[in-house]
Design a protein around this motif. Structure first.
Motif, PDB file in Angstrom:
ATOM      1  N   LEU A  82       8.446  -6.245  -0.713  1.00 43.57           N
ATOM      2  CA  LEU A  82       8.840  -4.875  -0.372  1.00 43.57           C
ATOM      3  C   LEU A  82       9.721  -4.808   0.868  1.00 43.57           C
ATOM      4  O   LEU A  82      10.555  -3.906   0.997  1.00 43.57           O
ATOM      5  CB  LEU A  82       7.591  -4.018  -0.146  1.00 43.57           C
ATOM      6  N   ILE A  83       9.531  -5.758   1.775  1.00 40.89           N
ATOM      7  CA  ILE A  83      10.286  -5.733   3.030  1.00 40.89           C
ATOM      8  C   ILE A  83      11.787  -5.856   2.771  1.00 40.89           C
ATOM      9  O   ILE A  83      12.606  -5.418   3.591  1.00 40.89           O
ATOM     10  CB  ILE A  83       9.801  -6.865   3.964  1.00 40.89           C
ATOM     11  N   LYS A  84      12.159  -6.412   1.649  1.00 36.55           N
ATOM     12  CA  LYS A  84      13.587  -6.496   1.309  1.00 36.55           C
ATOM     13  C   LYS A  84      14.191  -5.108   1.158  1.00 36.55           C
ATOM     14  O   LYS A  84      15.383  -4.906   1.432  1.00 36.55           O
ATOM     15  CB  LYS A  84      13.773  -7.299   0.025  1.00 36.55           C
ATOM     16  N   TYR A  85      13.391  -4.143   0.730  1.00 40.60           N
ATOM     17  CA  TYR A  85      13.898  -2.796   0.452  1.00 40.60           C
ATOM     18  C   TYR A  85      13.393  -1.749   1.436  1.00 40.60           C
ATOM     19  O   TYR A  85      14.022  -0.711   1.602  1.00 40.60           O
ATOM     20  CB  TYR A  85      13.506  -2.391  -0.974  1.00 40.60           C
ATOM     21  N   ILE A  86      12.253  -2.008   2.067  1.00 41.43           N
ATOM     22  CA  ILE A  86      11.689  -1.064   3.032  1.00 41.43           C
ATOM     23  C   ILE A  86      11.635  -1.771   4.371  1.00 41.43           C
ATOM     24  O   ILE A  86      10.739  -2.569   4.633  1.00 41.43           O
ATOM     25  CB  ILE A  86      10.293  -0.583   2.597  1.00 41.43           C
ATOM     26  N   LYS A  87      12.580  -1.473   5.231  1.00 38.86           N
ATOM     27  CA  LYS A  87      12.841  -2.327   6.380  1.00 38.86           C
ATOM     28  C   LYS A  87      12.198  -1.876   7.693  1.00 38.86           C
ATOM     29  O   LYS A  87      12.188  -2.619   8.664  1.00 38.86           O
ATOM     30  CB  LYS A  87      14.353  -2.489   6.572  1.00 38.86           C
ATOM     31  N   SER A  88      11.661  -0.673   7.742  1.00 38.55           N
ATOM     32  CA  SER A  88      11.040  -0.215   8.992  1.00 38.55           C
ATOM     33  C   SER A  88       9.579   0.147   8.762  1.00 38.55           C
ATOM     34  O   SER A  88       9.159   0.471   7.641  1.00 38.55           O
ATOM     35  CB  SER A  88      11.778   1.003   9.552  1.00 38.55           C
ATOM     36  N   ARG A  89       8.800   0.088   9.838  1.00 43.39           N
ATOM     37  CA  ARG A  89       7.387   0.448   9.763  1.00 43.39           C
ATOM     38  C   ARG A  89       7.228   1.913   9.360  1.00 43.39           C
ATOM     39  O   ARG A  89       6.323   2.268   8.586  1.00 43.39           O
ATOM     40  CB  ARG A  89       6.724   0.198  11.118  1.00 43.39           C
ATOM     41  N   GLU A  90       8.118   2.766   9.855  1.00 38.87           N
ATOM     42  CA  GLU A  90       8.041   4.195   9.540  1.00 38.87           C
ATOM     43  C   GLU A  90       8.289   4.441   8.051  1.00 38.87           C
ATOM     44  O   GLU A  90       7.591   5.256   7.421  1.00 38.87           O
ATOM     45  CB  GLU A  90       9.059   4.966  10.376  1.00 38.87           C
ATOM     46  N   LYS A 109      15.828  -1.074 -10.564  1.00 42.80           N
ATOM     47  CA  LYS A 109      16.578  -2.020 -11.400  1.00 42.80           C
ATOM     48  C   LYS A 109      16.112  -3.450 -11.142  1.00 42.80           C
ATOM     49  O   LYS A 109      15.931  -4.245 -12.068  1.00 42.80           O
ATOM     50  CB  LYS A 109      18.068  -1.892 -11.120  1.00 42.80           C
ATOM     51  N   ALA A 110      15.896  -3.787  -9.877  1.00 40.55           N
ATOM     52  CA  ALA A 110      15.427  -5.127  -9.530  1.00 40.55           C
ATOM     53  C   ALA A 110      14.028  -5.381 -10.090  1.00 40.55           C
ATOM     54  O   ALA A 110      13.751  -6.447 -10.645  1.00 40.55           O
ATOM     55  CB  ALA A 110      15.424  -5.299  -8.011  1.00 40.55           C
ATOM     56  N   CYS A 111      13.143  -4.382  -9.955  1.00 40.98           N
ATOM     57  CA  CYS A 111      11.767  -4.543 -10.436  1.00 40.98           C
ATOM     58  C   CYS A 111      11.688  -4.765 -11.938  1.00 40.98           C
ATOM     59  O   CYS A 111      10.759  -5.406 -12.430  1.00 40.98           O
ATOM     60  CB  CYS A 111      10.929  -3.325 -10.047  1.00 40.98           C
ATOM     61  N   PHE A 112      12.675  -4.232 -12.662  1.00 39.80           N
ATOM     62  CA  PHE A 112      12.677  -4.383 -14.120  1.00 39.80           C
ATOM     63  C   PHE A 112      13.603  -5.505 -14.581  1.00 39.80           C
ATOM     64  O   PHE A 112      13.882  -5.635 -15.770  1.00 39.80           O
ATOM     65  CB  PHE A 112      13.081  -3.067 -14.785  1.00 39.80           C
ATOM     66  N   ALA A 113      14.078  -6.323 -13.632  1.00 41.93           N
ATOM     67  CA  ALA A 113      14.942  -7.439 -14.008  1.00 41.93           C
ATOM     68  C   ALA A 113      14.164  -8.442 -14.852  1.00 41.93           C
ATOM     69  O   ALA A 113      12.945  -8.558 -14.750  1.00 41.93           O
ATOM     70  CB  ALA A 113      15.478  -8.121 -12.754  1.00 41.93           C
ATOM     71  N   GLU A 114      14.886  -9.155 -15.682  1.00 46.02           N
ATOM     72  CA  GLU A 114      14.298 -10.178 -16.557  1.00 46.02           C
ATOM     73  C   GLU A 114      13.211  -9.600 -17.463  1.00 46.02           C
ATOM     74  O   GLU A 114      12.173 -10.213 -17.692  1.00 46.02           O
ATOM     75  CB  GLU A 114      13.752 -11.337 -15.740  1.00 46.02           C
ATOM     76  N   GLY A 115      13.448  -8.410 -17.964  1.00 51.75           N
ATOM     77  CA  GLY A 115      12.528  -7.862 -18.948  1.00 51.75           C
ATOM     78  C   GLY A 115      11.557  -6.851 -18.373  1.00 51.75           C
ATOM     79  O   GLY A 115      11.602  -6.504 -17.200  1.00 51.75           O
ATOM     80  N   ASP A 165       0.802 -14.163 -16.057  1.00 46.52           N
ATOM     81  CA  ASP A 165       1.382 -13.822 -17.357  1.00 46.52           C
ATOM     82  C   ASP A 165       2.850 -14.241 -17.403  1.00 46.52           C
ATOM     83  O   ASP A 165       3.302 -14.882 -18.330  1.00 46.52           O
ATOM     84  CB  ASP A 165       1.245 -12.319 -17.600  1.00 46.52           C
ATOM     85  N   ARG A 166       3.594 -13.884 -16.362  1.00 45.53           N
ATOM     86  CA  ARG A 166       4.967 -14.344 -16.215  1.00 45.53           C
ATOM     87  C   ARG A 166       5.452 -14.032 -14.808  1.00 45.53           C
ATOM     88  O   ARG A 166       4.870 -13.208 -14.110  1.00 45.53           O
ATOM     89  CB  ARG A 166       5.891 -13.698 -17.249  1.00 45.53           C
ATOM     90  N   VAL A 167       6.499 -14.740 -14.402  1.00 44.49           N
ATOM     91  CA  VAL A 167       7.150 -14.484 -13.123  1.00 44.49           C
ATOM     92  C   VAL A 167       8.544 -13.955 -13.418  1.00 44.49           C
ATOM     93  O   VAL A 167       9.313 -14.575 -14.146  1.00 44.49           O
ATOM     94  CB  VAL A 167       7.245 -15.758 -12.258  1.00 44.49           C
ATOM     95  N   ARG A 168       8.857 -12.796 -12.845  1.00 44.72           N
ATOM     96  CA  ARG A 168      10.179 -12.203 -13.056  1.00 44.72           C
ATOM     97  C   ARG A 168      11.054 -12.409 -11.827  1.00 44.72           C
ATOM     98  O   ARG A 168      10.662 -12.056 -10.719  1.00 44.72           O
ATOM     99  CB  ARG A 168      10.037 -10.703 -13.360  1.00 44.72           C
ATOM    100  N   ASN A 169      12.215 -13.006 -12.029  1.00 44.20           N
ATOM    101  CA  ASN A 169      13.182 -13.191 -10.949  1.00 44.20           C
ATOM    102  C   ASN A 169      13.963 -11.895 -10.795  1.00 44.20           C
ATOM    103  O   ASN A 169      14.800 -11.558 -11.631  1.00 44.20           O
ATOM    104  CB  ASN A 169      14.106 -14.362 -11.271  1.00 44.20           C
ATOM    105  N   CYS A 170      13.699 -11.179  -9.708  1.00 45.51           N
ATOM    106  CA  CYS A 170      14.269  -9.842  -9.514  1.00 45.51           C
ATOM    107  C   CYS A 170      15.403  -9.827  -8.489  1.00 45.51           C
ATOM    108  O   CYS A 170      15.795  -8.764  -8.007  1.00 45.51           O
ATOM    109  CB  CYS A 170      13.169  -8.870  -9.093  1.00 45.51           C
ATOM    110  N   GLY A 171      15.913 -10.992  -8.159  1.00 47.73           N
ATOM    111  CA  GLY A 171      16.999 -11.076  -7.190  1.00 47.73           C
ATOM    112  C   GLY A 171      16.676 -12.090  -6.115  1.00 47.73           C
ATOM    113  O   GLY A 171      15.615 -12.735  -6.136  1.00 47.73           O
ATOM    114  N   GLU A 172      17.576 -12.247  -5.166  1.00 45.13           N
ATOM    115  CA  GLU A 172      17.381 -13.236  -4.116  1.00 45.13           C
ATOM    116  C   GLU A 172      16.111 -12.947  -3.311  1.00 45.13           C
ATOM    117  O   GLU A 172      15.916 -11.873  -2.764  1.00 45.13           O
ATOM    118  CB  GLU A 172      18.586 -13.237  -3.172  1.00 45.13           C
ATOM    119  N   LYS A 173      15.228 -13.918  -3.286  1.00 46.55           N
ATOM    120  CA  LYS A 173      13.952 -13.829  -2.574  1.00 46.55           C
ATOM    121  C   LYS A 173      13.142 -12.593  -2.958  1.00 46.55           C
ATOM    122  O   LYS A 173      12.467 -11.979  -2.125  1.00 46.55           O
ATOM    123  CB  LYS A 173      14.172 -13.868  -1.055  1.00 46.55           C
TER     124      LYS A 173
END
Length: 206
Positions: free
Chosen positions: A35-43, A110-116, A187-195
């Motif tokens: 989540l830190i990739k998309y939510i960058k501040s504590r607030e 979009k990232a969360c739904f990557a790879e199916g 069940d599976r690992v989805r690659n949703c982008g870099e890291k």
């Protein structure tokens, strides 16, 4: 385990603060930013988690371990319930603000739904009933004391009584390994982008 009820707005915010701090301060593995990739501040993390906590509480889906509230659990699915329509709308709007607007939220989804599809959408497509762990967190001062196992055992018992599996997804490899250690299977690992990976897990009913 007990369902939370009769909380004041201040108490809900206090719980949200504890949960958001736990997520924001979590040390991800080298492969994941989560989540830190998309939510960058504590607030913004508080805004995001408070929206989820309020929706869960007002929809009757929020549980805690005991009167000491060592950990928190949000469930949905078969025989448990779901977020109400109104609370769902409020949650989406707050999450949009936390993510920095509609464009960023669209990129996150979009990232969360990557790879199916997610494990939830695949279960729905297969017309399989389930209980989904939407959120599970142990407060920092109580970690390593067996509370995660206690919460999972509670969910497993509920699911076995209803003859349905338990599902969840998580955003870190080490979190995934802990869930596997406590009875869930990958069940599976989805690659949703870099890291950014999503780890889908399931525990079939006994």
């Amino acid at each position: 385990m007990k369902k939370l009820a009769n909380l004041s707005e201040h108490e809900i915010h206090s719980i949200s603060k504890q949960i958001s701090d736990a997520f924001y301060e979590y040390e991800y593995c080298d492969e994941d930013l989560g989540l830190i990739k998309y939510i960058k501040s504590r607030e913004d993390m508080f805004l995001y988690m408070n929206a989820i906590v309020e929706a869960a509480y007002k929809s009757g889906l929020l549980y805690t371990t005991s009167d000491n509230q060592e950990g928190y659990l949000m469930l949905a699915g078969e025989g448990v319930g779901k977020v109400s329509f109104l609370e769902g709308i409020k949650m989406i709007m707050a999450e949009k603000r936390a993510l920095g607007g509609f464009v960023n939220m669209k990129d996150f989804i979009k990232a969360c739904f990557a790879e199916g599809s997610t494990i939830e959408s695949r279960m729905n497509k297969a017309k399989r009933k389930f209980i989904r762990i939407e959120m599970l967190v142990v407060r920092k001062d109580y970690q390593g004391q067996g509370h995660m196992r206690k919460m999972l055992d509670f969910v497993y018992k509920l699911a076995d009584e209803k003859s349905v599996p338990v599902i969840l997804d998580t955003d870190d490899k080490n979190k995934c390994l802990r869930y596997e250690h406590l009875g869930m299977k990958i069940d599976r690992v989805r690659n949703c982008g870099e890291k950014f990976h999503m780890y889908d897990l399931i525990r079939e009913c006994l």
